[in-house]
Write an enzyme that holds these catalytic residues in place. Structure first.
Site, short mmCIF file in Angstrom:
data_model
loop_
_atom_site.label_atom_id
_atom_site.label_comp_id
_atom_site.label_asym_id
_atom_site.label_seq_id
_atom_site.Cartn_x
_atom_site.Cartn_y
_atom_site.Cartn_z
N SER A 1 0.82 -1.21 0.00
CA SER A 1 0.00 0.00 0.00
C SER A 1 0.85 1.26 0.00
CB SER A 1 -0.94 -0.01 1.21
OG SER A 1 -1.84 -1.08 1.12
N ALA A 2 1.86 1.30 0.87
CA ALA A 2 2.72 2.49 0.94
C ALA A 2 3.64 2.58 -0.27
CB ALA A 2 3.53 2.46 2.23
N GLU B 1 9.80 -5.63 -5.67
CA GLU B 1 8.79 -6.42 -4.96
C GLU B 1 9.17 -7.90 -5.05
OE1 GLU B 1 5.80 -8.36 -3.24
OE2 GLU B 1 6.05 -6.19 -3.10
N ALA B 2 9.13 -8.58 -3.91
CA ALA B 2 9.48 -10.00 -3.87
C ALA B 2 8.44 -10.86 -4.58
CB ALA B 2 9.65 -10.47 -2.43
N HIS C 1 -3.28 -6.00 11.54
CA HIS C 1 -3.04 -4.55 11.60
C HIS C 1 -1.81 -4.23 12.44
CE1 HIS C 1 -7.72 -4.31 11.25
NE2 HIS C 1 -7.16 -4.44 10.06
#
Length: 532
Positions: free
Chosen positions: A11-12, A32-33, A470
């Site tokens: 998201s970030a 990105e993995a 979260h």
């Protein structure tokens, strides 16, 4: 030459890639993995349940044993473009004004509501239209369910009987309220961070996106970070160098892991793992906070709700076919259909609890396991202590990047969380004793009416509740030397390195975190480009 290397396309990371590459003179690399999010199951809102068992698409983080039965659970995280926004429940909350003002009070200027609210309005394309608190025309689409089940209206009516205010937009105010869940869904399809912020700008010549690249360590030149080393899909190592900065956006589990693996973390943790200490930082991986969801389930008297549509392969097939034809039905809905914010005690100044409800029920499972919808009709609710004070931790166990993390959830470790949890559980039961929903119920199926004492309530939440997914705080920002990052997200003691993900939050935002962290990343890009 790459100016900024962003590690993690969640998201970030997607927001940062979008914002930092707006200037064509700035070259941005996003690594990105995981892989592409083209699989159709990523687009179907409830399709994520079919992906959870695949380790090539979802990271599986086992926790340490906890609770009276000493159980462990799996915390899943998205291993794909969009990160966990591509596999989450899509509920869109913004948190309370007081949450952001609390960041400022704790010594983090520039993160107050006067800064963040305009950003929410800028990023939103809200189906309800623009107001002083909502935005339209932004990259992120949010909407209400297209065809909610009638039981949802009855749950909302029960909430009003309890004293909550029924609202159309649960994000419009911070009082006790109930309504349909806003979600990152458009026309029955998931609207992940990748779809909102990354895919529309993939054509920029100054933005490079590399998938299948697992970051294994940071690269240093003296006390400055100059890049990151990653392992590609074939097992080879590639060094990605940054002229200006490296920004870690791997989330509250993987970001402290990469820092610790690179020698930045608690000395005792690194020594035990066999990693050479570069910078002793006790806060890296510490102070983690996570929502533990208390669960309540009921059997319905009549064959209503979603269970009959989702409980068998044949029924799932029919429901999926109808979804493909009109993008409606339970597959087009978020994880939970109705949301409520309420006080666990009437004397509080604002809600300290959240209820998430749906006209369906699942068999008891552990986080990370396959979810099975019950054949008999039911309704369910989970509830969170919005701002927990209990702390857990994350620590590497080896210098091997493939070694498992030691994740200690720390659930209900504080008197505050246990007290609010017990009060909240009784309010959940009180909620479902209200009409019109009360007349629909046959009996409570979980945890059962024998659960009455405070100790039994907490034990039931630990053994039969759920992780909220979260986690925050493992690289928390603050004004003190002991805080991992400062208010501008710069890692203390290291040059050219920042963190922007949920790990920087020193306290929990009231609700689901996907929306808040995208807004915070939007602001973080401004700080980075300003050189602050």
């Amino acid at each position: 030459m790459i100016d900024y290397v962003i590690v993690g396309a969640g998201s970030a990371g997607c927001v940062l890639a979008n914002r930092l590459s707006e200037d064509p003179r700035v070259h941005v690399l996003l690594i990105e993995a995981g892989g592409s999010d083209r699989n159709p199951l990523y687009q179907i809102p409830k399709g994520f349940g079919k992906l959870f068992d695949d380790p090539t698409k979802v990271w599986h983080y086992p926790t340490r044993p906890f609770g009276p039965s000493a159980q462990s659970e799996i915390w899943p995280r998205g291993r794909v473009l969009g990160g966990s926004s591509s596999i989450n429940g899509m509920v869109y909350n913004r948190g309370h004004q007081a949450d952001y003002d609390e960041l400022v009070r704790l010594g983090n200027p520039g993160w107050g509501w006067d800064t963040i609210l305009p950003i929410f309005r800028a990023i939103e394309d809200n189906a309800l239209g623009a107001t002083e608190t909502r935005g339209v025309g932004g990259p992120l689409h949010v909407s209400l369910p297209r065809d909610p089940d009638p039981l949802c209206e009855e749950m909302i009516a029960a909430g009003t009987a309890l004293g909550l205010t029924a609202v159309v937009d649960v994000n419009e105010s911070d009082g006790e309220r109930i309504g349909h869940a806003m979600a990152t869904i458009k026309d029955g399809r998931r609207f992940s961070a990748a779809r909102a912020f990354l895919h529309p700008v993939r054509g920029r010549r100054n933005l490079t996106v590399v998938t299948g690249a697992l970051a294994t360590e940071l690269l240093f030149e003296g006390d400055k970070v100059i890049g990151v080393r990653a392992r590609d899909a074939k097992g080879g190592l590639v060094d990605y160098l940054a002229r200006r900065e490296v920004v870690l956006s791997l989330g509250s589990l993987a970001t402290p892991k990469l820092l610790q693996s690179s020698g930045i973390g608690p000395s005792d943790v690194l020594r035990a793992a066999g990693v050479e200490l570069r910078l002793d930082r006790a806060g890296v991986g510490a102070h983690m906070r996570e929502h533990r969801c208390l669960a309540l389930k009921f059997r319905l008297k009549e064959d209503l709700g979603y269970n009959r549509l989702l409980s068998t392969p044949a029924q799932q097939g029919v429901t999926a076919l109808k979804y493909l034809l009109n993008r409606k039905g339970p597959l087009a809905a978020p994880a939970y259909d109705v949301i409520a914010f309420l006080k666990s005690r009437p004397e509080l100044d604002r809600p300290d609890a959240q209820l998430l409800m749906g006209p369906w029920s699942v068999a008891t499972y552990k986080a990370g396991e396959t979810v099975a919808v019950e054949r008999e009709p039911g309704v369910s609710v989970v509830a969170e202590v919005l701002r927990p004070t209990s702390e857990g931790s994350v620590a590497i166990t080896s210098a091997d990047p493939d070694a498992p993390l030691r994740v200690d959830p720390g659930y209900f470790g504080s008197d505050h969380d246990r007290r609010v949890g017990v009060d909240l559980f009784h309010r959940m039961r009180e909620f479902f004793a209200q009409e019109p929903i009360a007349s629909r119920l046959m009996h409570e199926t979980f945890p059962g009416l024998e659960i009455q004492s405070d100790e039994d309530v907490i034990d039931a939440a630990l053994d039969g509740g759920y992780c909220g997914y979260h986690a925050i705080g493992t690289c928390a920002m603050g004004p003190d030397d002991a805080d991992v990052v400062d208010s501008r997200l710069r890692v203390r003691g290291v040059g050219n390195l920042r963190v922007m993900d949920c790990s920087v939050l020193p306290t929990m935002v009231s609700g689901n975190l996907n929306g808040p962290i995208m807004a915070m990343a939007w602001h973080a890009a401004e700080l980075i480009l300003d050189g602050a």
